[in-house]
Design a protein around this motif. Structure first.
Motif, mmCIF file in Angstrom:
data_model
loop_
_atom_site.group_PDB
_atom_site.id
_atom_site.type_symbol
_atom_site.label_atom_id
_atom_site.label_comp_id
_atom_site.label_asym_id
_atom_site.label_seq_id
_atom_site.Cartn_x
_atom_site.Cartn_y
_atom_site.Cartn_z
ATOM 1 N N ASP A 217 0.826 -1.208 0.000
ATOM 2 C CA ASP A 217 0.000 0.000 0.000
ATOM 3 C C ASP A 217 0.859 1.257 0.000
ATOM 4 O OD1 ASP A 217 -2.629 -0.813 -0.112
ATOM 5 O OD2 ASP A 217 -2.733 -1.239 2.038
ATOM 6 N N THR A 218 1.858 1.273 0.883
ATOM 7 C CA THR A 218 2.663 2.489 1.003
ATOM 8 C C THR A 218 3.606 2.654 -0.185
ATOM 9 O OG1 THR A 218 4.372 1.377 2.284
ATOM 10 C CG2 THR A 218 2.631 2.440 3.515
ATOM 11 N N LEU A 219 3.738 1.587 -1.002
ATOM 12 C CA LEU A 219 4.590 1.715 -2.182
ATOM 13 C C LEU A 219 3.762 2.041 -3.425
ATOM 14 C CD1 LEU A 219 7.021 -1.267 -1.562
ATOM 15 C CD2 LEU A 219 7.548 1.148 -1.371
ATOM 16 N N GLY A 220 2.464 2.189 -3.225
ATOM 17 C CA GLY A 220 1.607 2.606 -4.337
ATOM 18 C C GLY A 220 1.099 1.470 -5.197
ATOM 19 N N TRP A 225 -2.295 -5.837 -8.257
ATOM 20 C CA TRP A 225 -0.881 -6.050 -7.976
ATOM 21 C C TRP A 225 -0.720 -6.718 -6.612
ATOM 22 C CZ3 TRP A 225 3.013 -5.334 -11.393
ATOM 23 C CH2 TRP A 225 4.312 -5.462 -10.899
ATOM 24 N N PRO B 76 -3.257 5.186 1.844
ATOM 25 C CA PRO B 76 -1.794 5.120 1.733
ATOM 26 C C PRO B 76 -1.335 5.363 0.296
ATOM 27 C CG PRO B 76 -2.712 2.969 2.376
ATOM 28 C CD PRO B 76 -3.851 3.906 2.243
ATOM 29 N N GLY B 77 -0.182 5.954 0.139
ATOM 30 C CA GLY B 77 0.304 6.207 -1.212
ATOM 31 C C GLY B 77 1.814 6.302 -1.227
ATOM 32 N N HIS B 78 2.365 6.240 -2.416
ATOM 33 C CA HIS B 78 3.823 6.166 -2.533
ATOM 34 C C HIS B 78 4.514 7.475 -2.172
ATOM 35 C CE1 HIS B 78 3.992 8.531 -6.228
ATOM 36 N NE2 HIS B 78 2.822 7.983 -6.490
ATOM 37 N N ARG B 80 4.109 8.998 0.477
ATOM 38 C CA ARG B 80 4.410 8.931 1.901
ATOM 39 C C ARG B 80 5.038 7.570 2.204
ATOM 40 N NH1 ARG B 80 -0.855 8.967 2.789
ATOM 41 N NH2 ARG B 80 -1.140 9.656 0.656
ATOM 42 N N PHE B 82 7.022 4.522 4.005
ATOM 43 C CA PHE B 82 6.856 4.021 5.366
ATOM 44 C C PHE B 82 7.902 2.939 5.620
ATOM 45 C CE2 PHE B 82 4.978 2.366 9.139
ATOM 46 C CZ PHE B 82 4.077 3.321 9.612
ATOM 47 N N PHE B 101 10.155 -3.143 -6.220
ATOM 48 C CA PHE B 101 8.746 -3.554 -6.147
ATOM 49 C C PHE B 101 7.770 -2.400 -6.386
ATOM 50 C CE2 PHE B 101 4.783 -4.476 -3.964
ATOM 51 C CZ PHE B 101 4.517 -5.762 -4.359
ATOM 52 N N GLY B 102 7.986 -1.278 -5.672
ATOM 53 C CA GLY B 102 7.063 -0.153 -5.783
ATOM 54 C C GLY B 102 7.048 0.455 -7.180
ATOM 55 N N LYS B 104 7.759 -1.066 -9.953
ATOM 56 C CA LYS B 104 7.068 -2.000 -10.853
ATOM 57 C C LYS B 104 5.566 -1.925 -10.652
ATOM 58 C CE LYS B 104 10.738 -5.323 -11.627
ATOM 59 N NZ LYS B 104 11.329 -6.613 -11.219
ATOM 60 N N ALA B 105 5.156 -1.829 -9.388
ATOM 61 C CA ALA B 105 3.717 -1.769 -9.092
ATOM 62 C C ALA B 105 3.095 -0.533 -9.739
ATOM 63 C CB ALA B 105 3.489 -1.751 -7.584
ATOM 64 N N ARG B 106 3.866 0.534 -9.817
ATOM 65 C CA ARG B 106 3.329 1.766 -10.405
ATOM 66 C C ARG B 106 3.582 1.839 -11.903
ATOM 67 N NH1 ARG B 106 6.629 5.573 -6.935
ATOM 68 N NH2 ARG B 106 5.906 7.192 -8.377
ATOM 69 N N ARG B 148 13.848 0.579 -0.393
ATOM 70 C CA ARG B 148 12.571 0.295 -1.047
ATOM 71 C C ARG B 148 11.589 1.448 -0.828
ATOM 72 N NH1 ARG B 148 9.209 -4.946 0.782
ATOM 73 N NH2 ARG B 148 9.322 -3.864 2.774
ATOM 74 N N ALA B 149 11.601 2.002 0.397
ATOM 75 C CA ALA B 149 10.681 3.108 0.683
ATOM 76 C C ALA B 149 11.136 4.393 -0.015
ATOM 77 C CB ALA B 149 10.588 3.325 2.185
#
Lengths: 317, 259
Positions: A217-220, A225, B76-78, B80, B82, B101-102, B104-106, B148-149
């Motif tokens: 969630d925090t990684l968007g 996904w 929650p969003g990228h 911010r 965590f 990971f993040g 790629k997810a986006r 990663r964050a």
């Protein structure tokens, strides 16, 4: 050092002992004679393999290790066959109709190999179709139940009621519902596969650490996904356990399902030979079934090891 | 500079299994300057983590609003980032894939491949890209989770006791690393901690919270130059002052910190 050598030659000694017993002890006159001493041939073949691997062990290190660890087990296996041979063929201590000589049991593979091969093909096809359908639907239901609360609400009671009922007990109903008995057999196998895979998939997903999703969630990450890149990979060890249960279950169902209307297959073969009182053939069929089931499970574990390589050092199976 | 956090009368309650309601946050008001490093400190159960989760959007407030750069937080969003107390890396992905990971997810990984490399280097994990989390130490995993964050360029990084599970030596190293990254990236960082030393060592501002009713007791600006020395007389003064406030705030509770 001496113990190691004893371990390594134990299989050879055990095979030699079995051969000597089989040659020197006369068969009981009660036991119908086999056309050829097939058990003896099997022992010769085993002896040849043991001797070759013993010789190889002096040059190849892995063979040496393997022989030392499995030698006693092989020796024990041969010894067990030896005892069975003495009890059944040599002394005929048990009713000869139900306990045929090992010569006759192993002779089946020589005399009936064409039919057996066809049976394997037929059963394999049936199993593949049924298993695939059951696995796909089971995995799908599992994901749905695991991720969707509403689906879980409506599906869970259904899964709990239908699941534990042995798939084969549906046979009267299923046979009248489907046009052909082959379709019915496919359905029953699919059903027996569907249940464990559904339960283990949804269970695996439900047990995924909540923080894994929070991180996503925090990684968007979006919903899909999170399902396909977090939930399912995290649940995969449990899914594999489901596949493992499903494989053993599908074999049980296969044998029963093939009794209805199938004209080929291992289950059909077993049933047919049993009704003809040809127990040598029944045993041969059972051994074949066990070997095939183990082969598939070994294959499954190989796939698991590849896919779940990351688990090494995390979870011990 | 971006990363302005405004917390406007945020309240949050939890219901216990026995039905009683606990107020975890009671109309908390706070304004965090863009680009600053802020620590939230206080005894257990004072709502530090709840506040941090409210800023991230992982747990939304019952009353009041959180704004990051004038934008209301609703999920929650990228933007911010965590960092959790546990590294929480995905065990089925190697370090590189975890960090990517993040992105790629986006769906922006292809254009940001270099960022992944850059951040792996920044946290000192070059050469461990193909390792799996269980093959590395806790400190290394925590670095990877920081990378990663950070790799998605968040405006704000929220740290929930990210160093709590590390041994003292690794911990001090990581404190320096986080400060280094914070300076390089010029972002806002908000960290929950139990450790007064850590708070004084790292922060521009230490926010002391009290439990039941959970609210902010005092905000202390740490006016010390960087890099800071733990033995410095001013450093010790700040530490003593915070400990006094914590002891006072704890009143009926066992003090959590001893000198």
């Amino acid at each position: 050092m001496v113990i190691k050598q004893i371990k390594k030659v134990s299989a050879i000694l055990s095979a030699l002992l079995a051969i000597q017993v089989h040659i020197r002890m006369p068969n009981s006159p009660l036991q119908p004679e086999a056309s050829k001493p097939y058990f003896l041939y099997l022992l010769y073949a085993a002896l040849a393999v043991f001797v070759v691997s013993y010789l190889l062990s002096f040059f190849v290190k892995p063979v040496d290790k393997k022989l030392e660890s499995t030698g006693p087990l092989l020796a024990g296996g041969v010894l067990l066959l030896n005892i069975v041979n003495i009890v059944c063929s040599k002394l005929a201590l048990l009713p000869v109709l139900f306990f045929p000589s090992l010569d006759r049991v192993f002779g089946v593979y020589v005399n009936d190999w064409e039919l057996l091969l066809k049976c394997i093909g037929s059963s394999g096809k049936l199993l593949l179709i049924g298993f695939s359908i059951g696995a796909v639907i089971g995995f799908g239901t599992g994901i749905l139940v695991g991720f969707n609360k509403k689906a879980a609400y409506w599906f869970n009671p259904f899964v709990k009621i239908i699941g534990p009922i042995p798939a084969t007990s549906w046979s009267p109903l299923v046979l009248s519902l489907f046009a052909t008995s082959y379709q019915a057999a496919v359905f029953m196998i699919a059903l027996s596969v569907w249940f464990p895979i559904t339960v283990m998939t949804s269970n695996g997903i439900a047990n995924v650490q909540q923080t894994y999703f929070e991180v996503a969630d925090t990684l968007g990450a979006g919903k899909f996904w999170k399902i396909f890149r977090v939930g399912i990979p995290a649940a995969l060890p449990s899914v594999f356990l489901g596949f493992f249960y499903a494989t053993t279950g599908s074999f049980v169902t296969l044998v029963t399902a093939e009794m209805f209307g199938c004209k080929l297959g291992i289950g059909w073969y077993l049933n047919w030979q049993k009704s003809m009182m040809l127990y040598a053939n029944v045993y041969a069929g059972l051994i074949l079934l066990a070997v095939l089931c183990n082969l598939i499970i070994t294959l499954l574990f190989k796939v698991k090891d590849r896919l779940l390589n990351w688990q090494k050092g995390v979870i011990k199976w | 500079m971006v990363g302005h956090i405004k917390i406007d009368k945020v309240s949050k309650s939890f219901t216990n299994p026995d039905g009683s309601v606990v107020k975890a946050l009671n109309e908390v008001e706070l304004d965090i300057k863009p680009g600053s490093f802020v620590s939230l400190i206080g005894p257990s159960g004072c709502g530090k983590t709840t506040l941090l989760r409210a800023i991230s959007g992982l747990a939304l407030a019952d009353g009041g609003d959180v704004y990051v750069d004038e934008e209301k937080v609703t999920a929650p969003g990228h933007e911010r980032g965590f960092a959790f107390q546990q590294a929480n890396l995905y065990p089925w992905l190697n370090i590189e894939k975890n960090i990517a990971f993040g992105l790629k997810a986006r769906g922006i990984y292809k254009t940001h491949k270099e960022d992944v490399k850059e951040y792996i280097e920044m946290v000192g994990l070059k050469g461990f890209e193909k390792s799996y989390p269980h093959q590395l130490s806790g400190g290394m995993n925590q670095r990877a989770s920081l990378a990663r964050a950070l790799v998605g360029h968040p405006k704000v990084l929220l740290l929930d006791e990210p160093l709590g599970a590390l041994d003292a030596f690794t911990r001090m190293n990581m404190q320096d690393e986080i400060i280094r990254i914070w300076k390089e990236q010029q972002m806002t960082m908000v960290m929950v901690t139990h450790d007064v030393d850590e708070a004084v060592y790292m922060s521009d501002q230490v926010i002391i919270m009290t439990p039941r009713p959970a609210k902010i007791e005092q905000v202390i600006d740490i006016e010390l130059g960087r890099p800071r020395a733990r033995g410095n007389i001013d450093f010790i003064k700040y530490r003593t002052r915070i400990l006094e406030i914590l002891n006072y705030a704890g009143e009926n509770h066992e003090p959590e910190y001893y000198l």
